[in-house]
Write a protein that holds these residues in place. Sequence first.
Motif, PDB file in Angstrom:
ATOM      1  N   ALA A   3     -23.916  13.320  -0.935  1.00  0.00           N
ATOM      2  CA  ALA A   3     -24.037  14.638  -1.570  1.00  0.00           C
ATOM      3  C   ALA A   3     -25.200  15.426  -0.998  1.00  0.00           C
ATOM      4  O   ALA A   3     -25.335  16.632  -1.266  1.00  0.00           O
ATOM      5  N   GLU A  36     -14.380  15.605  -9.035  1.00  0.00           N
ATOM      6  CA  GLU A  36     -15.548  16.477  -8.871  1.00  0.00           C
ATOM      7  C   GLU A  36     -16.627  15.861  -7.982  1.00  0.00           C
ATOM      8  O   GLU A  36     -17.674  16.479  -7.754  1.00  0.00           O
ATOM      9  N   PRO A  93     -18.910  15.240  -5.208  1.00  0.00           N
ATOM     10  CA  PRO A  93     -19.202  16.015  -3.998  1.00  0.00           C
ATOM     11  C   PRO A  93     -19.140  15.196  -2.716  1.00  0.00           C
ATOM     12  O   PRO A  93     -19.186  15.745  -1.615  1.00  0.00           O
ATOM     13  N   ARG A  94     -19.005  13.893  -2.859  1.00  0.00           N
ATOM     14  CA  ARG A  94     -18.962  13.023  -1.672  1.00  0.00           C
ATOM     15  C   ARG A  94     -17.562  12.873  -1.107  1.00  0.00           C
ATOM     16  O   ARG A  94     -17.400  12.320  -0.012  1.00  0.00           O
TER      17      ARG A  94
END
Length: 285
Positions: free
Chosen positions: A224, A264, A266-267
Amino acid sequence: MTHSVSAVRAVDLRAEPVDKVLDRVEQSLQTRLDPGTAVRKRRSVGARTDRGTWVRVERRPFDKIPDQGWNGTESAARLEGVPRPAWRGCVVWRDADEPVMWRADETDLLPGTPVGTAVLAEEPALSEEWWRAFGASLDALARNTTRRVATPDTVTITQGLVTESIRGVFPEVIDTAVARWIPAHADLNWANMSAPTFSLFDWEDWGNAPRGLDAATLWAASLAVPALADRARRERRHDFESRDGKLMTLFVCAKILGPDAYPEDPRIEPARHRAQQVIAELQAG
């Protein structure tokens, strides 16, 4: 009353009452725990003692205790060249009501504070000296020997698990054979290392694992924050460039992208992008 192993409750110690457990730990170890310092995680609770040490208490179901036992922190006491809190002693008991065991390990305090949460959302301020100590410690860990087998996420890592995990998400990867198995921490994330002085703690899952598991695990915990993920890759370049390291990259990407993925997270996109690159590299030989 008897219980089958499958009857064990799923428990999150961040929400489960543990006062009676901590009372037993205090009586057994002849110390007092400071509730103001308590750190509660899903499967463990830790706190500072009145004698300037740290106690970590873990609950583990029978089926999550491998044949080698679950004395990772104790057995890590003999490792050479890896900064970690010194192990003082422990108490272990079987739960009277459920098919689970409790274990409390007492260690010295950390020389700093945890770098952050397991998965970071912003870049930490780490010195060049910290990064040097980090790299030297992983190199030293790999030079040690053990008969233990790593249990990342409490699951014993085997060739079969590697193959199943990778092909379950990346079926185009045919050859998943691991060439080299070396000692690994197996839970290398930002919550298990201290700063500004480097120290590596929470050794419950350590043991032999494919080369590159630790590097890939930390990289995945950094995705992230692109600059941090890049730094982790640079620092352990020799691991990531090895064939085993590429397989471990796919292994950790599979966890992010698999059926249990959080939309959700972010990675997801950086993991998918890197996985595609690694697959192309493996197919090119």
